[in-house]
Scaffold this motif. Sequence first.
Motif, PDB file in Angstrom:
ATOM      1  N   SER A  34      46.875  -7.890-112.000  1.00 43.16           N
ATOM      2  CA  SER A  34      46.793  -7.468-110.647  1.00 43.16           C
ATOM      3  C   SER A  34      46.327  -8.561-109.744  1.00 43.16           C
ATOM      4  O   SER A  34      46.317  -8.375-108.273  1.00 43.16           O
ATOM      5  N   GLY A  35      45.731  -9.556-110.182  1.00 40.96           N
ATOM      6  CA  GLY A  35      45.088 -10.674-109.522  1.00 40.96           C
ATOM      7  C   GLY A  35      43.976 -11.439-110.071  1.00 40.96           C
ATOM      8  O   GLY A  35      43.801 -11.303-111.208  1.00 40.96           O
ATOM      9  N   VAL A  36      43.255 -12.285-109.133  1.00 38.97           N
ATOM     10  CA  VAL A  36      42.145 -13.037-109.739  1.00 38.97           C
ATOM     11  C   VAL A  36      40.912 -12.769-108.959  1.00 38.97           C
ATOM     12  O   VAL A  36      40.998 -12.153-107.722  1.00 38.97           O
ATOM     13  N   GLY A  37      39.823 -12.833-109.576  1.00 38.80           N
ATOM     14  CA  GLY A  37      38.412 -12.834-108.910  1.00 38.80           C
ATOM     15  C   GLY A  37      37.467 -13.761-109.493  1.00 38.80           C
ATOM     16  O   GLY A  37      37.695 -14.355-110.559  1.00 38.80           O
ATOM     17  N   ALA A  38      36.256 -13.675-109.166  1.00 43.06           N
ATOM     18  CA  ALA A  38      34.913 -14.232-109.670  1.00 43.06           C
ATOM     19  C   ALA A  38      33.664 -13.929-109.166  1.00 43.06           C
ATOM     20  O   ALA A  38      33.879 -13.015-108.143  1.00 43.06           O
ATOM     21  N   LEU A  39      32.915 -13.861-110.118  1.00 45.48           N
ATOM     22  CA  LEU A  39      31.446 -13.526-109.840  1.00 45.48           C
ATOM     23  C   LEU A  39      30.876 -14.685-110.005  1.00 45.48           C
ATOM     24  O   LEU A  39      30.714 -15.326-111.323  1.00 45.48           O
ATOM     25  N   THR A  40      30.177 -15.545-108.890  1.00 42.72           N
ATOM     26  CA  THR A  40      29.447 -16.550-109.101  1.00 42.72           C
ATOM     27  C   THR A  40      27.921 -16.454-108.882  1.00 42.72           C
ATOM     28  O   THR A  40      27.472 -15.689-107.768  1.00 42.72           O
ATOM     29  N   TYR A  41      27.230 -17.020-109.708  1.00 42.73           N
ATOM     30  CA  TYR A  41      25.899 -16.434-109.730  1.00 42.73           C
ATOM     31  C   TYR A  41      24.948 -17.917-109.741  1.00 42.73           C
ATOM     32  O   TYR A  41      25.316 -18.853-110.077  1.00 42.73           O
ATOM     33  N   ALA A  42      23.659 -17.590-109.250  1.00 42.66           N
ATOM     34  CA  ALA A  42      22.338 -18.537-109.538  1.00 42.66           C
ATOM     35  C   ALA A  42      21.088 -17.740-109.976  1.00 42.66           C
ATOM     36  O   ALA A  42      21.352 -16.561-109.859  1.00 42.66           O
ATOM     37  N   ASN A  43      20.620 -18.452-111.118  1.00 44.64           N
ATOM     38  CA  ASN A  43      19.524 -17.615-111.570  1.00 44.64           C
ATOM     39  C   ASN A  43      18.360 -18.647-111.898  1.00 44.64           C
ATOM     40  O   ASN A  43      18.563 -19.935-112.002  1.00 44.64           O
ATOM     41  N   THR A  44      17.121 -17.914-112.130  1.00 44.26           N
ATOM     42  CA  THR A  44      16.126 -18.887-112.886  1.00 44.26           C
ATOM     43  C   THR A  44      15.433 -17.856-113.807  1.00 44.26           C
ATOM     44  O   THR A  44      15.343 -16.770-114.005  1.00 44.26           O
ATOM     45  N   THR A  45      14.966 -18.703-115.044  1.00 47.49           N
ATOM     46  CA  THR A  45      14.262 -18.157-116.259  1.00 47.49           C
ATOM     47  C   THR A  45      13.017 -19.027-116.359  1.00 47.49           C
ATOM     48  O   THR A  45      12.927 -20.117-116.169  1.00 47.49           O
ATOM     49  N   TYR A  46      11.910 -18.263-116.671  1.00 46.82           N
ATOM     50  CA  TYR A  46      10.553 -18.775-117.090  1.00 46.82           C
ATOM     51  C   TYR A  46      10.117 -18.116-118.380  1.00 46.82           C
ATOM     52  O   TYR A  46      10.313 -16.838-118.576  1.00 46.82           O
ATOM     53  N   GLY A  47       9.892 -18.805-119.107  1.00 42.89           N
ATOM     54  CA  GLY A  47       9.356 -18.694-120.585  1.00 42.89           C
ATOM     55  C   GLY A  47       9.997 -19.654-121.492  1.00 42.89           C
ATOM     56  O   GLY A  47      10.403 -20.609-121.156  1.00 42.89           O
ATOM     57  N   THR A  48       9.877 -19.151-122.696  1.00 39.01           N
ATOM     58  CA  THR A  48      10.359 -19.750-123.772  1.00 39.01           C
ATOM     59  C   THR A  48      11.395 -18.832-124.644  1.00 39.01           C
ATOM     60  O   THR A  48      11.525 -17.770-124.037  1.00 39.01           O
ATOM     61  N   GLY A  51      18.031 -13.499-111.168  1.00 34.41           N
ATOM     62  CA  GLY A  51      19.341 -13.843-110.369  1.00 34.41           C
ATOM     63  C   GLY A  51      19.935 -13.004-109.358  1.00 34.41           C
ATOM     64  O   GLY A  51      20.068 -11.993-109.201  1.00 34.41           O
ATOM     65  N   ALA A  52      21.120 -13.731-108.759  1.00 38.46           N
ATOM     66  CA  ALA A  52      21.818 -13.040-107.969  1.00 38.46           C
ATOM     67  C   ALA A  52      23.191 -13.654-107.934  1.00 38.46           C
ATOM     68  O   ALA A  52      23.221 -14.780-108.228  1.00 38.46           O
ATOM     69  N   GLY A  53      24.407 -12.816-107.574  1.00 40.75           N
ATOM     70  CA  GLY A  53      25.809 -13.292-107.874  1.00 40.75           C
ATOM     71  C   GLY A  53      26.568 -12.494-106.808  1.00 40.75           C
ATOM     72  O   GLY A  53      26.182 -11.415-106.163  1.00 40.75           O
ATOM     73  N   TYR A  54      27.460 -13.374-106.164  1.00 41.89           N
ATOM     74  CA  TYR A  54      28.395 -12.684-105.439  1.00 41.89           C
ATOM     75  C   TYR A  54      29.766 -12.569-105.825  1.00 41.89           C
ATOM     76  O   TYR A  54      30.249 -13.563-106.292  1.00 41.89           O
ATOM     77  N   GLY A  55      30.363 -11.605-105.596  1.00 46.09           N
ATOM     78  CA  GLY A  55      31.782 -11.431-106.143  1.00 46.09           C
ATOM     79  C   GLY A  55      32.902 -11.864-105.241  1.00 46.09           C
ATOM     80  O   GLY A  55      32.497 -11.849-103.855  1.00 46.09           O
ATOM     81  N   ALA A  56      34.014 -11.972-105.389  1.00 48.37           N
ATOM     82  CA  ALA A  56      35.201 -12.549-104.637  1.00 48.37           C
ATOM     83  C   ALA A  56      36.413 -12.000-105.542  1.00 48.37           C
ATOM     84  O   ALA A  56      36.699 -12.089-106.655  1.00 48.37           O
ATOM     85  N   THR A  57      37.472 -11.532-104.634  1.00 48.41           N
ATOM     86  CA  THR A  57      38.483 -11.569-105.042  1.00 48.41           C
ATOM     87  C   THR A  57      39.786 -12.425-104.084  1.00 48.41           C
ATOM     88  O   THR A  57      39.434 -12.664-103.103  1.00 48.41           O
ATOM     89  N   GLY A  58      40.970 -12.510-104.775  1.00 45.76           N
ATOM     90  CA  GLY A  58      42.048 -12.941-103.909  1.00 45.76           C
ATOM     91  C   GLY A  58      42.342 -12.666-102.706  1.00 45.76           C
ATOM     92  O   GLY A  58      42.904 -12.929-101.508  1.00 45.76           O
ATOM     93  N   PRO A  64      25.057  -9.026-102.383  1.00 42.73           N
ATOM     94  CA  PRO A  64      24.876  -9.784-103.732  1.00 42.73           C
ATOM     95  C   PRO A  64      24.885  -8.846-104.945  1.00 42.73           C
ATOM     96  O   PRO A  64      23.896  -7.461-104.610  1.00 42.73           O
ATOM     97  N   LEU A  65      25.122  -9.010-106.092  1.00 42.71           N
ATOM     98  CA  LEU A  65      24.567  -8.230-107.147  1.00 42.71           C
ATOM     99  C   LEU A  65      23.384  -8.907-107.871  1.00 42.71           C
ATOM    100  O   LEU A  65      23.358 -10.061-108.091  1.00 42.71           O
ATOM    101  N   VAL A  66      22.419  -8.095-107.942  1.00 47.97           N
ATOM    102  CA  VAL A  66      20.930  -8.831-108.416  1.00 47.97           C
ATOM    103  C   VAL A  66      20.752  -8.270-109.863  1.00 47.97           C
ATOM    104  O   VAL A  66      21.124  -7.332-110.361  1.00 47.97           O
ATOM    105  N   LEU A  89      25.341   2.797-103.974  1.00 47.43           N
ATOM    106  CA  LEU A  89      24.278   2.413-104.732  1.00 47.43           C
ATOM    107  C   LEU A  89      24.455   2.429-106.267  1.00 47.43           C
ATOM    108  O   LEU A  89      24.578   3.454-106.919  1.00 47.43           O
ATOM    109  N   LEU A  90      24.187   1.229-107.014  1.00 47.87           N
ATOM    110  CA  LEU A  90      24.430   1.319-108.568  1.00 47.87           C
ATOM    111  C   LEU A  90      23.171   0.614-109.120  1.00 47.87           C
ATOM    112  O   LEU A  90      22.755  -0.703-108.652  1.00 47.87           O
ATOM    113  N   VAL A  91      22.498   1.146-110.288  1.00 52.68           N
ATOM    114  CA  VAL A  91      21.544   0.646-110.975  1.00 52.68           C
ATOM    115  C   VAL A  91      21.943   0.754-112.557  1.00 52.68           C
ATOM    116  O   VAL A  91      22.382   1.884-112.777  1.00 52.68           O
ATOM    117  N   ALA A  92      22.124  -0.366-112.949  1.00 51.64           N
ATOM    118  CA  ALA A  92      22.917  -0.027-114.429  1.00 51.64           C
ATOM    119  C   ALA A  92      22.280  -1.232-115.268  1.00 51.64           C
ATOM    120  O   ALA A  92      21.870  -2.299-114.953  1.00 51.64           O
TER     121      ALA A  92
END
Length: 262
Positions: A135-149, A157-164, A172-174, A207-210
Motif C-alpha cells: 500500500s505504500g512506503v514509510g520510514a522511522l528515522t531515529y537518533a539515540n545515545t547509549t552509555y555503558g559497556t 532515543g527518539a524517532g519520527y515516522g513518515a509515510t508517503g 516523536p516515538l521515545v 497514548l501508547l506505552v509498550a
Amino acid sequence: MSKLFVCTALLGLLAARPAVLRAQPAAPRPAPGDTTTRRPVGLRPGYDDVGSGDHLFFMPTARNLRRGEGYAQDLELAVLRADYGLTDHFSLGILASVIPGQGLDNIVALTPKVSVPVAGRLRVGAGSFLVGTRSGVGALTYANTTYGTADHNITLGAGYGATGQRGIFSTPLVMVGGATRLARRVALVNETYFLYDRAFLDLGKVLLVAGVAGVRVAGPRFGGGLGVFYAHGQLEDADYLNGSGSYAYPFGEFTVRFGKLQ
C-alpha cells in the motif's frame, strides 16, 4: 676446540632465552566489557555482547556491529531480520514480516545505522527503518545515545515516522531501554516505547506505552530470549473507539551470529 665452542654457544643461547622472553612487555588487555576497540580473539570467551551489541530485543542501541560481524534474528516467528557490519561504525540490515495470511501485505524494510564513540563509554547513533508495503512506503528515522559497556548499558532515543501520503508525523516515538549481565551468558533486557499524539493518523488523541522485558542467553554463535510483551493504550475523541486497555503476551526470539567473532 670447535666442539667446545659450539657447546658453549648453545648453552649461552639457552640461558639467554628466558631473559629475552621476560623482557617482552605483555599485550594490554581491555577492561571487562570494554568493546570500544576491537577485541583480541579469545578474550573473555563466552562473554559476548548482550544481544548482538547493537540492539536489545528489537530496539537499536548506539553501539554498532564491528566490521565483518553479523547476525540473523527471528522474533515471535513473525519477523525476520539480519544485519551486517560494513565498518566498525556503519551497518546495514533487512527486516521482513512473515505473518501467515497477510501475503503481500507483509512489510519489508532496510535498516541502515551509523554510530560513533563520543567519550569513554558514551556513544551516539542514528538510523532508519525504511519500510515498504503493497500500500505504500514509510520510514522511522531515529537518533539515540547509549552509555555503558556490552555488559551493562542504557539507551535513550527518539524517532519520527513518515509515510508517503501523510509526510512526517508531528510527534516523536521515545525509546528507553537497557541491559545488565547477571552471569557469564545470562542478562536482563528491557526496552520501552512511548508515544503521545493528539491527532495520530486521524484517529484522535493516542497514548501508547509498550515494550518487552525478559531474560536473554547469549553464546558465541547462538542466543535467545524469553520475556513478556506489554502494552497500555488510551484512545480519545475517535469516531468509533474511545477507551483504554492493557495487554501482556509471551515473547520469544532466537539469534544466530555469523561472520567474525571478535
